[in-house]
Design an enzyme around this catalytic site. Structure first.
Site, mmCIF file in Angstrom:
data_model
loop_
_atom_site.group_PDB
_atom_site.id
_atom_site.type_symbol
_atom_site.label_atom_id
_atom_site.label_comp_id
_atom_site.label_asym_id
_atom_site.label_seq_id
_atom_site.Cartn_x
_atom_site.Cartn_y
_atom_site.Cartn_z
ATOM 1 N N ARG A 180 0.805 -1.054 -0.067
ATOM 2 C CA ARG A 180 0.250 0.002 0.114
ATOM 3 C C ARG A 180 0.828 0.866 -0.106
ATOM 4 N NH1 ARG A 180 -1.409 1.767 4.847
ATOM 5 N NH2 ARG A 180 -1.863 -0.463 5.623
ATOM 6 N N TYR A 207 -16.074 16.771 -14.534
ATOM 7 C CA TYR A 207 -17.028 15.099 -14.703
ATOM 8 C C TYR A 207 -18.223 15.484 -13.370
ATOM 9 C CZ TYR A 207 -17.091 10.442 -14.412
ATOM 10 O OH TYR A 207 -17.324 8.855 -14.268
ATOM 11 N N ASP A 263 -7.865 19.338 -13.595
ATOM 12 C CA ASP A 263 -7.710 17.637 -14.008
ATOM 13 C C ASP A 263 -7.816 17.801 -15.883
ATOM 14 O OD1 ASP A 263 -9.075 15.604 -15.025
ATOM 15 O OD2 ASP A 263 -11.089 15.321 -14.049
ATOM 16 N N LYS A 268 -8.380 6.602 -18.945
ATOM 17 C CA LYS A 268 -9.169 7.065 -20.625
ATOM 18 C C LYS A 268 -8.290 7.297 -21.464
ATOM 19 C CE LYS A 268 -13.181 8.100 -17.823
ATOM 20 N NZ LYS A 268 -13.541 9.265 -17.450
#
Ligand SMILES: *Cc1c(COP(=O)(O)O)cnc(C)c1O
Length: 379
Positions: free
Chosen positions: A46, A98, A170, A195
């Site tokens: 992690r 978004y 973004d 994407k």
């Protein structure tokens, strides 16, 4: 190293142990320690994993930052960034971000005491007017989804830096191939790597890059504390996708230009939203801050045409959410990606029921245009 070379050679592109030209998938949760209390590079996956580190170093170099971070999704990346702030802090957000970002803000972060003001970030006076005593950051997308609105990143960063606000961008639609927000003055850049960066509709991932090492320490602390990390297999797959970003983006762009020219001449199309439209309101800013126009465009059918008939007549272009992949994808924001926004607000923001969003893939352009032409004549 130039950008296209970095795509192939930045991050870890050669394994020290074996010479493998691709980074191995370190499918491990923990690492043996040789002495008690000694210093180790990796202790638990992690906190850090070499495969993830490879893609984190790669995106850091592509965005010209000092530290990169990989997350289980773009949404996890956005949540991690907003976790920099505390109850009572105020953040200015672009009005065309978004849909999932709005959902996170409205149903999760506001409940936890963060305050938001939604503005049109194209309008600098509106941004300045929204600044309050407790404002900490300006968060925006450019080009936006689905209306391809353009915000001047340098101008926003200048407003922000006068009073020590963070500028967060973004950069999912443009990718660092086309736009590098940190070079334009932003402090944090983030991506849905599901994407264009992944590029093949086979992966959900998110990335964050920061310009300042103190900020990097904070994001790294939160990444480990919250734990929404990208696993080693997906980290490997994402790096594999990024290697071809330049050639894919060139192909997306070339096809999108041709489709724009075709739609622009077609009488069944009423309106087109495309960053490469020389008649668009902010084309001067596009030329200043973008190194190309990308592969996304939206359009409205002329009055009396059926969106449903058009969509269902398409044979190659696939009806699906998401974008930025090798295959062309089409969607209707009002019903799909932006369906959760109340209709009144959605219409006010310019997202009509007739709006169609097209993610132009890298198929042969003649096939795409033929597909569109037939569907338009049936609509
Ligand atoms: C898809 C998308 C997101 C969310 O990313 P996920 O990987 O789906 O969680 C964020 N911002 C933009 C612009 C997107 O297109």
């Amino acid at each position: 190293m130039k950008f296209n070379t970095k795509l192939i050679h930045a991050g870890i592109s050669r394994d020290k142990a074996t010479g493998a030209v691709n980074v191995p998938i370190y499918q491990t949760s923990t690492y043996a320690q040789s002495e008690l209390g000694g210093k180790v590079e990796y202790e638990y996956s992690r906190t850090g994993n070499p495969t993830r580190r490879a893609v984190e170093d790669l995106i850091k170099d592509l965005e010209n930052g000092v530290a990169g971070f990989a997350f289980a999704s773009g949404s996890a990346a956005i949540h991690n960034v907003f976790s920099l702030f505390s109850a009572g802090d105020h953040i200015i957000v672009g009005n065309d971000v978004y849909g999932g970002t709005f959902r996170l803000i409205n149903t999760v972060l506001k409940r936890q005491g963060l305050e938001f003001t939604v503005v049109d970030t194209r309008n600098l006076d509106e941004v300045k007017g929204a600044i309050k005593y407790n404002t900490k950051a300006i968060y925006l997308e450019t080009p936006t989804n689905p209306l391809m609105r353009i915000t001047d990143i340098t101008a926003i960063s200048e407003i922000a830096h006068e009073i020590d606000l963070l500028t967060i961008v973004d950069n999912t639609f443009a990718t660092p191939y086309i736009q590098q927000p940190l070079n334009l003055g932003a402090d944090i850049v983030l991506h849905s790597a599901s994407k264009y960066l992944g590029g093949h509709s086979d992966l959900v991932a998110g990335l964050v890059v920061v310009k300042d090492s103190k900020l990097g320490d904070k994001i790294g602390y939160l990444q480990n504390a919250i734990g929404g990390i990208l696993g080693p297999q997906d980290s490997w797959l994402l790096q594999r996708g990024i290697k071809t970003l330049a050639v894919r983006m060139q192909a997306h762009e070339s096809n999108a230009r041709k489709i724009f020219a075709f739609l622009n001449e077609n009488e069944n199309v009423a309106k087109i939203y495309y960053p490469g439209d020389p008649d668009a309101r902010d084309f001067e800013i596009v030329k200043k801050q973008m190194n190309g126009f990308g592969g996304m465009l939206s359009f409205e059918l002329a009055k009396g045409h059926s969106v449903k008939k058009f969509i269902e007549s398409l044979k190659i272009i696939t009806l699906a959410e998401s974008l930025g992949a090798v295959e062309s994808l089409v969607e209707v924001p009002a019903i799909m990606t932006h369906g959760s926004i109340p209709e009144k607000i959605r219409l006010k923001n310019g997202i009509s029921n007739e709006l169609i969003r097209l993610s132009v893939g890298i198929e042969q352009s003649e096939d795409l245009i033929e597909d569109l032409e037939k569907a338009l004549s049936r609509a």
